[in-house]
Enzyme design. Structure first.
Site, PDB file in Angstrom:
ATOM      1  N   ARG A  22      11.461   4.129   3.604  1.00  0.00           N
ATOM      2  CA  ARG A  22      10.817   3.292   4.727  1.00  0.00           C
ATOM      3  C   ARG A  22      12.396   2.443   5.077  1.00  0.00           C
ATOM      4  O   ARG A  22      13.072   1.986   4.175  1.00  0.00           O
ATOM      5  CB  ARG A  22       9.717   2.156   4.069  1.00  0.00           C
ATOM      6  CG  ARG A  22       9.528   1.043   5.002  1.00  0.00           C
ATOM      7  CD  ARG A  22       8.409   0.510   4.543  1.00  0.00           C
ATOM      8  NE  ARG A  22       7.120   1.121   5.070  1.00  0.00           N
ATOM      9  CZ  ARG A  22       6.084   0.622   5.013  1.00  0.00           C
ATOM     10  NH1 ARG A  22       5.830  -0.754   4.885  1.00  0.00           N
ATOM     11  NH2 ARG A  22       4.830   1.278   5.529  1.00  0.00           N
TER      12      ARG A  22
ATOM     13  N   ARG B  42       0.777  -1.082   0.001  1.00  0.00           N
ATOM     14  CA  ARG B  42      -0.080   0.014  -0.134  1.00  0.00           C
ATOM     15  C   ARG B  42       0.709   1.397  -0.168  1.00  0.00           C
ATOM     16  O   ARG B  42       0.567   2.125  -0.874  1.00  0.00           O
ATOM     17  CB  ARG B  42      -0.860   0.012   1.242  1.00  0.00           C
ATOM     18  CG  ARG B  42      -2.064  -0.540   1.084  1.00  0.00           C
ATOM     19  CD  ARG B  42      -2.499  -0.959   2.636  1.00  0.00           C
ATOM     20  NE  ARG B  42      -1.936  -2.169   2.876  1.00  0.00           N
ATOM     21  CZ  ARG B  42      -2.294  -3.533   2.725  1.00  0.00           C
ATOM     22  NH1 ARG B  42      -3.418  -3.618   2.380  1.00  0.00           N
ATOM     23  NH2 ARG B  42      -1.545  -4.458   3.122  1.00  0.00           N
ATOM     24  N   THR B  43       1.754   1.354   1.021  1.00  0.00           N
ATOM     25  CA  THR B  43       2.371   2.456   1.252  1.00  0.00           C
ATOM     26  C   THR B  43       3.365   2.829  -0.224  1.00  0.00           C
ATOM     27  O   THR B  43       3.385   4.133  -0.785  1.00  0.00           O
ATOM     28  CB  THR B  43       3.490   2.543   2.249  1.00  0.00           C
ATOM     29  OG1 THR B  43       2.534   2.327   3.234  1.00  0.00           O
ATOM     30  CG2 THR B  43       3.797   3.923   2.805  1.00  0.00           C
TER      31      THR B  43
ATOM     32  N   HIS C  85       5.047   6.535  11.480  1.00  0.00           N
ATOM     33  CA  HIS C  85       4.671   6.402  10.173  1.00  0.00           C
ATOM     34  C   HIS C  85       3.343   7.393   9.814  1.00  0.00           C
ATOM     35  O   HIS C  85       2.455   7.519   9.984  1.00  0.00           O
ATOM     36  CB  HIS C  85       3.839   5.184  10.052  1.00  0.00           C
ATOM     37  CG  HIS C  85       3.691   4.498   8.479  1.00  0.00           C
ATOM     38  ND1 HIS C  85       3.735   5.310   7.565  1.00  0.00           N
ATOM     39  CD2 HIS C  85       2.937   3.458   8.243  1.00  0.00           C
ATOM     40  CE1 HIS C  85       3.441   4.542   6.264  1.00  0.00           C
ATOM     41  NE2 HIS C  85       2.960   3.149   6.805  1.00  0.00           N
TER      42      HIS C  85
ATOM     43  N   LYS D  52      24.934  -4.977  -1.933  1.00  0.00           N
ATOM     44  CA  LYS D  52      26.285  -5.255  -1.996  1.00  0.00           C
ATOM     45  C   LYS D  52      26.942  -4.734  -0.940  1.00  0.00           C
ATOM     46  O   LYS D  52      28.406  -4.506  -0.692  1.00  0.00           O
ATOM     47  CB  LYS D  52      26.963  -4.553  -3.214  1.00  0.00           C
ATOM     48  CG  LYS D  52      26.389  -5.093  -4.701  1.00  0.00           C
ATOM     49  CD  LYS D  52      26.998  -4.370  -5.851  1.00  0.00           C
ATOM     50  CE  LYS D  52      26.359  -4.711  -7.220  1.00  0.00           C
ATOM     51  NZ  LYS D  52      26.696  -3.908  -8.285  1.00  0.00           N
TER      52      LYS D  52
HETATM   53  C1  NCD Z   1       1.908  -0.699   8.531  1.00  0.00           C
HETATM   54  C2  NCD Z   1       3.563  -0.426   8.626  1.00  0.00           C
HETATM   55  O1  NCD Z   1       4.160  -0.778   7.648  1.00  0.00           O
HETATM   56  O2  NCD Z   1       3.810  -0.062   9.568  1.00  0.00           O
HETATM   57  N1  NCD Z   1       1.368  -0.679   7.088  1.00  0.00           N
HETATM   58  C3  NCD Z   1       0.961   0.091   6.376  1.00  0.00           C
HETATM   59  O3  NCD Z   1       2.041   0.997   6.463  1.00  0.00           O
HETATM   60  N2  NCD Z   1       0.043   0.014   5.529  1.00  0.00           N
HETATM   61  C4  NCD Z   1       1.525  -1.582   9.438  1.00  0.00           C
HETATM   62  C5  NCD Z   1       1.920  -2.959   9.557  1.00  0.00           C
HETATM   63  O4  NCD Z   1       2.958  -3.371   8.643  1.00  0.00           O
HETATM   64  O5  NCD Z   1       1.224  -3.900  10.131  1.00  0.00           O
END
Ligand code: NCD
Length: 314
Positions: A110, A60-61, A138, A88
């Site tokens: 991320r 999703r993100t 987040h 590497k």
């Molecule tokens: C979350 C995350 O990655 O922190 N998911 C997300 O970004 N939609 C929550 C999760 O991984 O459970």
């Protein structure tokens, strides 16, 4: 939003003023409406480059950041850690400096370590957006959750929001707690003691270990996944036992307000933290959260990159 090296970044919700949160929600709302009505969105990020640098898995993100940048006209590059020099042995900072030399406007990161986005922001000359750092924050998830709540409930202030499940390992919970507190909601966390962080007493939330009491009259029920990848051992006796006590089913949901909104950031584990029928019920906002996510990420990219120099020739 935080200024470092003279550029604005979105590293976390902690410390953000309610007015700044509200203005991002308003901009997100505008983008949602404009997209739904099929209106052409001005090429706000034309001649801007956005690099998505994901050191952890994401569906999703990552896709919604990509879509958001493209809808605003940016050139979007996705760096996958499995095909880049990170495999590497290149460090986060070396990778970031290399990408920085390509003069992007925004770097979306991320990473599995808390504080990675902040570290990056100190080193690069572009806007940094935290797409999740370890169990820390987040921010865009909390913003999209807030916009979803505001659209469905008309407000955030004074709502009872129950965040249930693996709070200890969740950056989503942390960002949501900061945002919901800033906007005047009443936040409850519901979890077994093993899934609560040590700092929970300082986070301004009501703590419950029992779903019945924790969900009582709640306006919003936000479920979280058991984040086993961040657990160095076993934090629950067994999955069926966890579901029995903490999985959201019709019987537990009956304690919440009859119009309670059901939310989940995804990825969902049906039958572990949530019953499948509840996840798909009309009261569930789970798919709406995904749509709102694109609009919120457009708002964040716009707010951070609008005033950065245009790198194009025309
Ligand atoms: C979350 C995350 O990655 O922190 N998911 C997300 O970004 N939609 C929550 C999760 O991984 O459970």
């Amino acid at each position: 939003m935080k200024k470092q090296t003279g550029i604005q970044h979105l590293l976390g919700i902690e410390g953000m003023q309610p007015a700044a949160i509200e203005s991002l929600l308003d901009l997100g709302e505008t983008y949602l409406e404009r997209h739904r009505s099929g209106k052409k969105i001005k090429k706000i990020l034309k001649n801007r480059t956005q690099i998505n640098l994901f050191f952890e898995d994401s569906t999703r993100t990552r896709t919604s950041f990509e879509l958001a940048g493209k809808r605003l006209g940016a050139d979007v590059i996705n760096m996958s850690t499995s095909t880049s020099s990170i495999k590497k042995g290149e460090t986060l900072i070396d990778t970031a400096m290399t990408l920085n030399a390509m003069r992007p406007s925004a770097l979306v990161i991320r990473h599995g370590s808390s504080g990675a986005a902040e570290l990056l922001a100190q080193k690069v000359g572009c806007a940094v957006i935290n797409a999740g750092d370890g169990r820390h924050e987040h921010p865009t998830q909390a913003l999209l959750d807030a916009l979803t709540i505001r659209r469905r409930k008309g407000r955030i202030a004074r709502l009872i929001v129950a965040i249930c499940g693996d709070i200890a390992h969740s950056r989503v919970a942390r960002s949501n707690i900061h945002l919901l507190n800033a906007m005047g909601a009443l936040v409850r966390v519901v979890a077994p003691p093993t899934l609560l962080p040590d700092s929970i007493d300082r986070m301004g939330v009501e703590v419950h270990h029992d779903m019945e009491a924790g969900l009582k009259d709640a306006d919003v029920v936000m479920m979280l996944r058991l984040q086993t990848e961040r657990m160095g051992g076993s934090f629950v006796p067994s999955t069926p036992e966890y579901y029995h006590f903490y999985g959201l089913d019709a019987a537990k949901l009956a304690h919440a307000d009859p119009d309670a909104l059901i939310m989940h950031p995804g990825p969902m584990n049906r039958g572990v933290e949530i019953d499948s029928a509840i996840a798909d019920a009309p009261r569930s906002a789970i798919q709406e959260q995904v749509e709102t996510g694109v609009a919120i990420r457009m708002a964040c990219l716009d707010a951070l990159c609008r005033d950065l120099p245009d790198m194009g020739d025309d």
